[in-house]
Design a protein around this motif. Structure first.
Motif, PDB file in Angstrom:
ATOM      1  N   PRO A  93       0.831  -1.209   0.000  1.00 44.96           N
ATOM      2  CA  PRO A  93       0.000   0.000   0.000  1.00 44.96           C
ATOM      3  C   PRO A  93       0.860   1.252   0.000  1.00 44.96           C
ATOM      4  CG  PRO A  93       0.160  -0.874   2.215  1.00 44.96           C
ATOM      5  CD  PRO A  93       0.872  -1.861   1.318  1.00 44.96           C
ATOM      6  N   ALA A  94       0.303   2.350  -0.473  1.00 46.82           N
ATOM      7  CA  ALA A  94       0.983   3.638  -0.374  1.00 46.82           C
ATOM      8  C   ALA A  94       1.351   3.885   1.080  1.00 46.82           C
ATOM      9  CB  ALA A  94       0.083   4.746  -0.907  1.00 46.82           C
ATOM     10  N   ARG A  95       2.552   4.407   1.302  1.00 45.10           N
ATOM     11  CA  ARG A  95       3.039   4.596   2.669  1.00 45.10           C
ATOM     12  C   ARG A  95       2.444   5.836   3.329  1.00 45.10           C
ATOM     13  NH1 ARG A  95       3.570   0.154   3.586  1.00 45.10           N
ATOM     14  NH2 ARG A  95       5.099   0.376   5.256  1.00 45.10           N
ATOM     15  N   ASP A  96       2.050   6.805   2.530  1.00 43.60           N
ATOM     16  CA  ASP A  96       1.379   8.002   3.053  1.00 43.60           C
ATOM     17  C   ASP A  96      -0.072   7.630   3.347  1.00 43.60           C
ATOM     18  OD1 ASP A  96       0.024  10.414   3.441  1.00 43.60           O
ATOM     19  OD2 ASP A  96       1.203  11.483   1.929  1.00 43.60           O
ATOM     20  N   PRO A  97      -0.516   7.721   4.609  1.00 46.31           N
ATOM     21  CA  PRO A  97      -1.872   7.247   4.941  1.00 46.31           C
ATOM     22  C   PRO A  97      -2.990   8.065   4.324  1.00 46.31           C
ATOM     23  CG  PRO A  97      -0.868   8.337   6.832  1.00 46.31           C
ATOM     24  CD  PRO A  97       0.215   8.194   5.796  1.00 46.31           C
ATOM     25  N   ARG A  98      -2.677   9.214   3.733  1.00 52.88           N
ATOM     26  CA  ARG A  98      -3.721   9.985   3.050  1.00 52.88           C
ATOM     27  C   ARG A  98      -4.083   9.352   1.709  1.00 52.88           C
ATOM     28  NH1 ARG A  98      -0.826  15.685   2.733  1.00 52.88           N
ATOM     29  NH2 ARG A  98       0.741  14.231   1.910  1.00 52.88           N
ATOM     30  N   LYS A  99      -3.184   8.553   1.147  1.00 55.53           N
ATOM     31  CA  LYS A  99      -3.369   8.023  -0.198  1.00 55.53           C
ATOM     32  C   LYS A  99      -4.090   6.679  -0.145  1.00 55.53           C
ATOM     33  CE  LYS A  99       0.955  10.183  -1.731  1.00 55.53           C
ATOM     34  NZ  LYS A  99       2.353   9.904  -2.173  1.00 55.53           N
ATOM     35  N   ALA A 100      -5.085   6.534  -0.967  1.00 55.35           N
ATOM     36  CA  ALA A 100      -5.891   5.311  -0.964  1.00 55.35           C
ATOM     37  C   ALA A 100      -5.606   4.495  -2.227  1.00 55.35           C
ATOM     38  CB  ALA A 100      -7.375   5.653  -0.863  1.00 55.35           C
ATOM     39  N   TYR A 101      -4.359   4.002  -2.317  1.00 62.39           N
ATOM     40  CA  TYR A 101      -4.006   3.108  -3.417  1.00 62.39           C
ATOM     41  C   TYR A 101      -2.834   2.240  -2.980  1.00 62.39           C
ATOM     42  CZ  TYR A 101       0.002   6.134  -4.519  1.00 62.39           C
ATOM     43  OH  TYR A 101       1.173   6.851  -4.459  1.00 62.39           O
ATOM     44  N   GLY A 102      -2.546   1.238  -3.781  1.00 62.05           N
ATOM     45  CA  GLY A 102      -1.412   0.365  -3.513  1.00 62.05           C
ATOM     46  C   GLY A 102      -1.184  -0.539  -4.704  1.00 62.05           C
ATOM     47  N   PHE A 103      -0.138  -1.378  -4.607  1.00 67.18           N
ATOM     48  CA  PHE A 103       0.275  -2.224  -5.721  1.00 67.18           C
ATOM     49  C   PHE A 103       0.232  -3.696  -5.324  1.00 67.18           C
ATOM     50  CE2 PHE A 103       2.378   1.861  -6.198  1.00 67.18           C
ATOM     51  CZ  PHE A 103       2.098   2.178  -7.521  1.00 67.18           C
ATOM     52  N   VAL A 104      -0.114  -4.547  -6.293  1.00 66.22           N
ATOM     53  CA  VAL A 104      -0.090  -5.992  -6.100  1.00 66.22           C
ATOM     54  C   VAL A 104       0.583  -6.636  -7.304  1.00 66.22           C
ATOM     55  CG1 VAL A 104      -2.431  -6.262  -7.075  1.00 66.22           C
ATOM     56  CG2 VAL A 104      -1.447  -8.067  -5.623  1.00 66.22           C
ATOM     57  N   GLY A 105       1.436  -7.631  -7.041  1.00 64.62           N
ATOM     58  CA  GLY A 105       2.081  -8.367  -8.118  1.00 64.62           C
ATOM     59  C   GLY A 105       1.294  -9.617  -8.464  1.00 64.62           C
ATOM     60  N   VAL A 106       1.202  -9.920  -9.757  1.00 64.99           N
ATOM     61  CA  VAL A 106       0.521 -11.121 -10.251  1.00 64.99           C
ATOM     62  C   VAL A 106       1.562 -12.000 -10.929  1.00 64.99           C
ATOM     63  CG1 VAL A 106      -1.256 -12.033 -11.774  1.00 64.99           C
ATOM     64  CG2 VAL A 106      -1.659  -9.901 -10.520  1.00 64.99           C
ATOM     65  N   LEU A 135       7.908  -1.235  -2.167  1.00 69.58           N
ATOM     66  CA  LEU A 135       7.653   0.183  -2.429  1.00 69.58           C
ATOM     67  C   LEU A 135       8.431   1.031  -1.436  1.00 69.58           C
ATOM     68  CD1 LEU A 135       5.935   2.336  -3.995  1.00 69.58           C
ATOM     69  CD2 LEU A 135       4.180   2.016  -2.227  1.00 69.58           C
ATOM     70  N   SER A 136       9.127   2.039  -1.931  1.00 70.61           N
ATOM     71  CA  SER A 136       9.898   2.916  -1.055  1.00 70.61           C
ATOM     72  C   SER A 136       8.979   3.757  -0.173  1.00 70.61           C
ATOM     73  CB  SER A 136      10.814   3.818  -1.886  1.00 70.61           C
ATOM     74  OG  SER A 136      10.056   4.650  -2.758  1.00 70.61           O
ATOM     75  N   LEU A 137       9.526   4.231   0.934  1.00 70.59           N
ATOM     76  CA  LEU A 137       8.713   4.961   1.910  1.00 70.59           C
ATOM     77  C   LEU A 137       8.209   6.300   1.393  1.00 70.59           C
ATOM     78  CD1 LEU A 137      10.416   4.303   5.375  1.00 70.59           C
ATOM     79  CD2 LEU A 137       8.470   3.161   4.323  1.00 70.59           C
ATOM     80  N   ASP A 138       8.833   6.823   0.327  1.00 72.73           N
ATOM     81  CA  ASP A 138       8.334   8.073  -0.252  1.00 72.73           C
ATOM     82  C   ASP A 138       7.338   7.827  -1.381  1.00 72.73           C
ATOM     83  OD1 ASP A 138      10.004   7.138  -2.219  1.00 72.73           O
ATOM     84  OD2 ASP A 138      11.344   8.871  -2.236  1.00 72.73           O
ATOM     85  N   ASP A 139       6.914   6.572  -1.545  1.00 69.88           N
ATOM     86  CA  ASP A 139       5.941   6.196  -2.578  1.00 69.88           C
ATOM     87  C   ASP A 139       6.447   6.513  -3.985  1.00 69.88           C
ATOM     88  OD1 ASP A 139       4.005   5.188  -0.810  1.00 69.88           O
ATOM     89  OD2 ASP A 139       3.202   7.194  -0.433  1.00 69.88           O
ATOM     90  N   ARG A 140       7.752   6.485  -4.150  1.00 69.53           N
ATOM     91  CA  ARG A 140       8.331   6.875  -5.442  1.00 69.53           C
ATOM     92  C   ARG A 140       8.856   5.698  -6.251  1.00 69.53           C
ATOM     93  NH1 ARG A 140      13.215  11.337  -6.289  1.00 69.53           N
ATOM     94  NH2 ARG A 140      13.276  11.234  -8.581  1.00 69.53           N
ATOM     95  N   GLN A 141       9.574   4.771  -5.618  1.00 70.32           N
ATOM     96  CA  GLN A 141      10.206   3.683  -6.344  1.00 70.32           C
ATOM     97  C   GLN A 141       9.548   2.350  -6.000  1.00 70.32           C
ATOM     98  OE1 GLN A 141      12.265   4.126  -8.687  1.00 70.32           O
ATOM     99  NE2 GLN A 141      13.014   6.207  -8.348  1.00 70.32           N
TER     100      GLN A 141
END
Length: 481
Positions: free
Chosen positions: A256-269, A343-349
């Protein structure tokens, strides 16, 4: 008068955590694939300049054989600072180490000597089954009000899988977390959006579907996991199912996005039945005040709710059948087999490990809906067998598997074994196991550290890595930077 202070490794926000002192030790799951000896947790010196840099400096063997240690984690983390269920005076002290095959859970104390963890408790499978109804514990996440673990299924090898909770103090299993499973049967990973009262879960298979290796009939029939599930974090009730489609098999790691304001995240298939490609998807809130803060977030369709979209596709590579394991020879291609992301803590990489093709990929996901591929480094792989600068001329097998990222986003630690029954199918000659380190640039780019190559002794394989003081996937945060 003494003043109670939170553990200094707890941080209110991801930004503050990214400015923490660099890690000096890494904890490493070391497995005996044939059960001839106990699995172990190794301690690796990762402090540059140290005389023992890149080497094992400690090891604790488990008391039994056959555990298959898997995705262990800390008992407490920055989530303990969350105001709605605050436990700010617990310590990041214990490693909670589940065995996916044995269903044992081991509690290791690292406080007195971080290089010599001490086993202080073992939760036996009968206790876990009696109190939660679950077996095959898989992934540990420290939560604000307890220690959460996912489980692949029930003691009889079937489903449903799910989540259960351990007490922060006694480590006793408390209960199954779900109040209502809805349509969910398969389980794997889970993640939180603590600022949105939402839990996300992914799917692999029940214990009977995975413990003897990949079952081709189940795979080709689209029977492994292919959905995400949305839950109410406070009540454990199922709210929504996000099917990705039967062709997309095994939705594994959630970031999930590390910033709690952001409502998105990534999943690998892991694999597509259509063309053996792998993919990364973004889940997101569509509509309402909690929409993701990204320039290309899709407009609401009027209904709102959580949705998922494929944003990265990695193709299979053509290959000579003679270079492939029997499982893949008929396809004449090697699939990427994306089996971990981070995912990096700055939601960048975003880092994506391709266990089949032998690639670690880096993407800039500043805009999560339009990732930008910024670097690829090759090591191992079913066909490629790319080497390491510390071992000139040596062809490596296994491939990028578990990937852990430092809090400042500048170091990646990588191991090459997945799960013993599956290792044998994709690398039938046997996985010669190793742990390596990459130096990375947050603006894009990475390179193998030529001085860091940790070889496992014959008969041991390494899997999950955790970093002393925390890493990019250990903590959840309740405050924005």
């Amino acid at each position: 008068m003494a003043t109670l202070r939170p553990d200094p490794t707890f941080y209110p926000s991801a930004k503050q955590a990214s400015q923490a002192p660099p890690e000096e030790l890494a904890y490493l799951a070391m497995l005996s694939p044939n059960g001839s000896r106990p699995d172990a947790i190794g301690v690796v010196d990762v402090k540059p300049g140290s005389k023992s840099f890149g080497r094992l400096v400690g090891q604790l063997d488990m008391p039994n054989t056959g555990d298959e240690l898997h995705h262990f984690g800390w008992n407490a983390c920055s989530a303990s600072l969350c105001p709605w269920a605050a436990h700010p005076h617990v310590e990041r002290r214990y490693l909670v180490v589940p065995g996916i095959n044995s269903s044992r859970i081991h509690i290791l104390d690292t406080k007195s000597n971080p290089r010599r963890p001490e086993l202080v408790k073992v939760i036996e499978p009968a206790t876990l089954a009696k109190k939660t109804g679950y077996a095959s514990p898989h992934t540990v996440h420290c939560g604000p009000d307890g220690i959460y673990l996912s489980a692949l299924g029930a003691p009889d090898g079937g489903g449903p899988g799910g989540i259960f909770v351990l007490d922060h103090e006694s480590f006793e299993p408390k209960k199954a977390w779900e109040r209502d499973h809805g349509p969910q049967q398969l389980a794997y990973d889970f993640a939180w959006h603590l600022g949105h009262d939402t839990t996300i879960t992914s799917e692999w298979g029940t214990p009977s579907m995975v413990r003897n290796g990949l079952v081709p009939e189940l795979l080709l029939g689209g029977k492994y996991g292919n959905s995400l599930h949305i839950w109410d974090i406070r009540t454990g009730t199922h709210q929504q199912m996000l099917p990705l489609g039967d062709e997309y098999q095994m939705t594994l790691e959630l970031r999930p996005a590390r910033d709690p304001r952001k409502a998105y995240g990534f999943v690998g298939v892991v694999i597509s039945l259509k063309d053996l490609s792998s993919s990364v998807w973004v889940w997101f809130w569509d509509g309402g005040k909690d929409a993701p803060s990204a320039s290309s977030a899709p407009a609401s369709n009027g209904k709102g709710g959580w949705k998922a979209r494929k944003v990265i596709e990695i193709p299979a590579e053509p290959a000579d059948p003679a270079d492939l394991p029997p499982l893949l020879q008929g396809f004449k291609a090697v699939p990427p087999l994306v089996s971990d992301i981070n995912l990096s803590l700055d939601d960048r990489q975003l880092y994506v490990s391709c266990w089949g093709t032998g690639e670690l990929r880096q993407y800039d996901v500043t805009d999560p809906f339009q990732p930008r591929h910024t670097a690829t480094t090759q090591i191992g792989g079913i066909v490629r067998r790319a080497g390491h600068p510390a071992k000139p001329g040596k062809r490596l097998n296994g491939g990028p598997q578990m990937v852990e990222l430092s809090r400042d986003g500048r170091r990646v630690y990588l191991t090459n074994a997945l799960y013993s029954p599956w290792d044998e199918q994709f690398y039938p000659a046997g996985v010669e196991s190793w742990m390596v380190k990459f130096d990375t640039r947050p603006e894009g780019g990475m390179a193998l550290d030529s001085k860091f190559f940790l070889e496992m002794e014959q008969g041991l394989r390494c899997h999950q890595v955790r970093l002393q003081g925390g890493d990019a996937s250990s903590d959840s945060f309740c405050f924005s930077s």
